[in-house]
Design an enzyme around this catalytic site. Structure first.
Site, PDB file in Angstrom:
ATOM      1  N   GLY A 126      -3.969  -4.271  -4.547  1.00 62.26           N
ATOM      2  CA  GLY A 126      -4.953  -3.290  -4.973  1.00 62.26           C
ATOM      3  C   GLY A 126      -4.203  -2.017  -5.328  1.00 62.26           C
ATOM      4  O   GLY A 126      -3.843  -1.252  -4.439  1.00 62.26           O
ATOM      5  N   HIS A 127      -3.911  -1.836  -6.606  1.00 66.09           N
ATOM      6  CA  HIS A 127      -3.127  -0.671  -7.024  1.00 66.09           C
ATOM      7  C   HIS A 127      -4.086   0.426  -7.483  1.00 66.09           C
ATOM      8  O   HIS A 127      -4.801   0.265  -8.462  1.00 66.09           O
ATOM      9  CB  HIS A 127      -2.133  -1.075  -8.113  1.00 66.09           C
ATOM     10  CG  HIS A 127      -1.049  -1.974  -7.586  1.00 66.09           C
ATOM     11  ND1 HIS A 127      -0.052  -2.487  -8.357  1.00 66.09           N
ATOM     12  CD2 HIS A 127      -0.816  -2.429  -6.332  1.00 66.09           C
ATOM     13  CE1 HIS A 127       0.751  -3.238  -7.591  1.00 66.09           C
ATOM     14  NE2 HIS A 127       0.294  -3.221  -6.375  1.00 66.09           N
ATOM     15  N   GLN A 175       2.327  -5.925  -3.171  1.00 64.81           N
ATOM     16  CA  GLN A 175       2.584  -5.994  -1.727  1.00 64.81           C
ATOM     17  C   GLN A 175       3.857  -5.180  -1.417  1.00 64.81           C
ATOM     18  O   GLN A 175       4.120  -4.225  -2.105  1.00 64.81           O
ATOM     19  CB  GLN A 175       2.706  -7.433  -1.225  1.00 64.81           C
ATOM     20  CG  GLN A 175       1.393  -8.223  -1.246  1.00 64.81           C
ATOM     21  CD  GLN A 175       1.046  -8.768  -2.622  1.00 64.81           C
ATOM     22  OE1 GLN A 175       1.847  -9.429  -3.263  1.00 64.81           O
ATOM     23  NE2 GLN A 175      -0.156  -8.508  -3.078  1.00 64.81           N
ATOM     24  N   LYS A 208       2.144   2.381  -5.122  1.00 62.04           N
ATOM     25  CA  LYS A 208       2.912   1.985  -6.311  1.00 62.04           C
ATOM     26  C   LYS A 208       2.143   2.230  -7.615  1.00 62.04           C
ATOM     27  O   LYS A 208       2.728   2.633  -8.610  1.00 62.04           O
ATOM     28  CB  LYS A 208       3.280   0.493  -6.229  1.00 62.04           C
ATOM     29  CG  LYS A 208       4.173   0.162  -5.042  1.00 62.04           C
ATOM     30  CD  LYS A 208       4.418  -1.329  -4.920  1.00 62.04           C
ATOM     31  CE  LYS A 208       3.251  -2.141  -4.458  1.00 62.04           C
ATOM     32  NZ  LYS A 208       2.814  -1.937  -3.078  1.00 62.04           N
ATOM     33  N   ASP A 230       0.816  -1.227   0.000  1.00 59.46           N
ATOM     34  CA  ASP A 230       0.000   0.000   0.000  1.00 59.46           C
ATOM     35  C   ASP A 230       0.845   1.270   0.000  1.00 59.46           C
ATOM     36  O   ASP A 230       0.455   2.292   0.573  1.00 59.46           O
ATOM     37  CB  ASP A 230      -0.960   0.024   1.214  1.00 59.46           C
ATOM     38  CG  ASP A 230      -1.759  -1.265   1.323  1.00 59.46           C
ATOM     39  OD1 ASP A 230      -2.270  -1.689   0.288  1.00 59.46           O
ATOM     40  OD2 ASP A 230      -1.836  -1.833   2.424  1.00 59.46           O
TER      41      ASP A 230
HETATM   42  P1  IMP Z   1      -2.409 -12.843   1.603  1.00 58.61           P
HETATM   43  O1  IMP Z   1      -1.364 -12.423   0.657  1.00 58.61           O
HETATM   44  O2  IMP Z   1      -3.805 -12.496   1.156  1.00 58.61           O
HETATM   45  O3  IMP Z   1      -2.287 -14.280   1.999  1.00 58.61           O
HETATM   46  O4  IMP Z   1      -2.210 -12.005   2.972  1.00 58.61           O
HETATM   47  C1  IMP Z   1      -1.048 -12.154   3.770  1.00 58.61           C
HETATM   48  C2  IMP Z   1      -0.717 -10.843   4.475  1.00 58.61           C
HETATM   49  O5  IMP Z   1      -0.273  -9.891   3.511  1.00 58.61           O
HETATM   50  C3  IMP Z   1      -1.900 -10.202   5.194  1.00 58.61           C
HETATM   51  O6  IMP Z   1      -1.424  -9.516   6.333  1.00 58.61           O
HETATM   52  C4  IMP Z   1      -2.419  -9.187   4.179  1.00 58.61           C
HETATM   53  O7  IMP Z   1      -3.105  -8.118   4.785  1.00 58.61           O
HETATM   54  C5  IMP Z   1      -1.108  -8.734   3.553  1.00 58.61           C
HETATM   55  N1  IMP Z   1      -1.278  -8.284   2.170  1.00 58.61           N
HETATM   56  C6  IMP Z   1      -1.478  -9.060   1.073  1.00 58.61           C
HETATM   57  N2  IMP Z   1      -1.557  -8.296  -0.026  1.00 58.61           N
HETATM   58  C7  IMP Z   1      -1.404  -7.041   0.376  1.00 58.61           C
HETATM   59  C8  IMP Z   1      -1.360  -5.793  -0.325  1.00 58.61           C
HETATM   60  O8  IMP Z   1      -1.456  -5.717  -1.562  1.00 58.61           O
HETATM   61  N3  IMP Z   1      -1.176  -4.683   0.428  1.00 58.61           N
HETATM   62  C9  IMP Z   1      -1.004  -4.743   1.778  1.00 58.61           C
HETATM   63  N4  IMP Z   1      -1.034  -5.883   2.473  1.00 58.61           N
HETATM   64  C10 IMP Z   1      -1.222  -7.027   1.777  1.00 58.61           C
END
Ligand code: IMP
Length: 420
Positions: free
Chosen positions: A39-40, A221, A15, A12
């Site tokens: 989520g970009h 991420q 990017k 977040d």
């Molecule tokens: P997962 O990737 O959905 O399995 O989530 C694993 C961890 O990464 C959790 O704490 C999510 O909130 C975090 N996470 C996954 N994708 C994002 C992202 O795009 N932005 C911020 N946090 C993320």
């Protein structure tokens, strides 16, 4: 040549906006890891978009957009996203290419993600529940299905075998096994995707490099969520660091030129896990409100805190960052002082390195207060006109990281960007 742009914190970092801003200089934008957990956010002509799987160059007519082999794809989510960006005028059927080797997120992966998180109880990761972890587990377990498989005459049999295995696991975890409500739309979406351009992306990308095209690899991420180097086990399931661009696109490390590291002027994290500089108080609440810190994918409130320099320097080291890019500097306008953590106090010893386990008892950030900056940052026309206190903050970060902050973003719009 290929440049990589990625997040240096817990995701977040903004990017999407930066990729969109830089796109003019590139012929290609390629995603290399993650999936619809990302989520970009982009703001174009006053309209906001959140892209989950499609690269952020899709609104640029000249840009080829590639979903690389390292990405995991949910057909249903991708179909919805394609329809949305096509309706907004993006030439998505011409400009989007998908690797045949990208792995498929099945409906049972979503059910499995939910069942596993529920079974973890208080120790849950705070997953986005988009099926990311079970899909990567099947990839490394060598039982996954790939996008290229949708053209196989045996696709439905392969699908049924894998889904059957998942159902047993979900049942064991006492999760929801009602697949019937999810399958029809998923198969419909698989058929829809067949009209897209499927490629052997490693050949395609390397051919583009031979032709002299400029490629921007778009990370998802953030580095602190990397499966190897993040705050394990509170991480995502892919390599979010620059090495992931090599494996997720099939390019050699020697091809990478610049690594742009994007970070917020403060820190946020969504989901569970350690966060040393977290402000669980009214200042943190104010940052959340001013920064609209609610997940672009899940809507969950993000945890907020001051800038964490040990974590930032760690991410810079892992990624080989060449240029820093700071976002959301405007959110800190109006604060009398702004905190920056330069070191940690770990059980009475001062360290500037990240300990093995950030959850360890007795870890606290050592924070320095710096003079804040006022609202004149909003109207500053370029960096030179920015408040002096803000420039001091930037200089301090540059001195501590030994890198230039070459771009500063002060709002979601393309125009609110200072180049230095
Ligand atoms: P997962 O990737 O959905 O399995 O989530 C694993 C961890 O990464 C959790 O704490 C999510 O909130 C975090 N996470 C996954 N994708 C994002 C992202 O795009 N932005 C911020 N946090 C993320």
């Amino acid at each position: 040549m290929i440049d990589v742009l990625l997040g240096l914190q817990w995701g977040d970092e903004g990017k999407g906006k930066i990729v969109d801003f830089l796109c003019d200089k590139y012929d290609v934008v390629a995603r290399f890891q993650g999936g619809p957990n990302a989520g970009h956010s982009l703001k174009i002509n006053g309209q906001s978009f959140v892209l989950n799987t499609i690269p952020s160059g899709i609104f640029r007519e000249h840009c080829i957009n590639i979903i690389g082999n390292g990405v995991v794809v949910d057909p249903l989510k991708l179909k919805a996203e394609i329809e949305k960006v096509a309706a907004a005028g993006a030439n998505v059927f011409a400009n989007l290419y998908i690797s045949k080797k990208a792995h498929l997120i099945l409906p049972t992966h979503l059910l499995l993600d939910a069942a596993s998180e529920k079974a973890k109880g208080d120790a849950k990761i705070g997953s986005t529940l988009r099926g990311i972890t079970p899909t990567y587990q099947d990839k490394t377990g060598r039982s996954g299905l790939r996008l290229g498989d949708i053209f196989s005459p045996n696709f439905k049999t392969k699908y049924a075998e894998l889904a059957g295995k998942h159902l047993q696991m979900i049942d064991f975890l006492s999760g929801d096994t009602d697949l019937a409500k999810l399958e029809p739309a998923w198969f419909e979406a698989v058929e829809f995707l067949k009209q897209l351009k499927f490629i052997d992306s490693e050949y395609y990308v390397n051919d583009l490099l031979v032709q002299g095209k400029k490629i921007l690899a778009e990370g998802a991420q953030g580095s602190m969520l990397d499966i190897d180097f993040g705050t394990y086990p509170f991480v995502t399931s892919s390599n979010t660091t620059s090495a992931g661009a090599c494996t997720g696109l099939g390019v050699a490390p020697s091809r990478i030129r610049k690594v742009y590291g994007v970070f917020k002027a403060y820190c946020t994290r969504v989901g569970s896990g350690p966060f040393p500089t977290e402000l669980d108080n009214e200042i943190g609440e104010l940052i959340r409100k001013k920064g609209h810190e609610f997940g672009a994918t899940t809507g969950r409130p993000r945890r907020t805190g001051w800038l964490d320099l040990p974590a930032l320097r760690y991410a810079i080291m892992l990624n080989g960052v060449t240029d820093l890019m700071m976002t959301k500097a405007d959110v800190l306008c109006g604060f009398d002082t702004v905190g920056v953590c330069n070191e940690y106090n770990l059980k009475g010893s001062i360290t500037s390195q990240l300990p093995y386990d950030l959850c360890e008892d007795g870890l606290s950030p050592k924070t320095t207060d710096m003079p804040g900056w006022d609202e004149t940052l909003y109207i500053a026309n370029g960096y030179d006109n920015a408040p002096d206190t803000f420039k001091s903050y930037v200089k301090y970060i540059e001195a501590e990281t030994e890198l230039p902050v070459s771009l500063i973003s002060t709002g979601p719009e393309r125009e609110k960007t200072f180049l230095r």
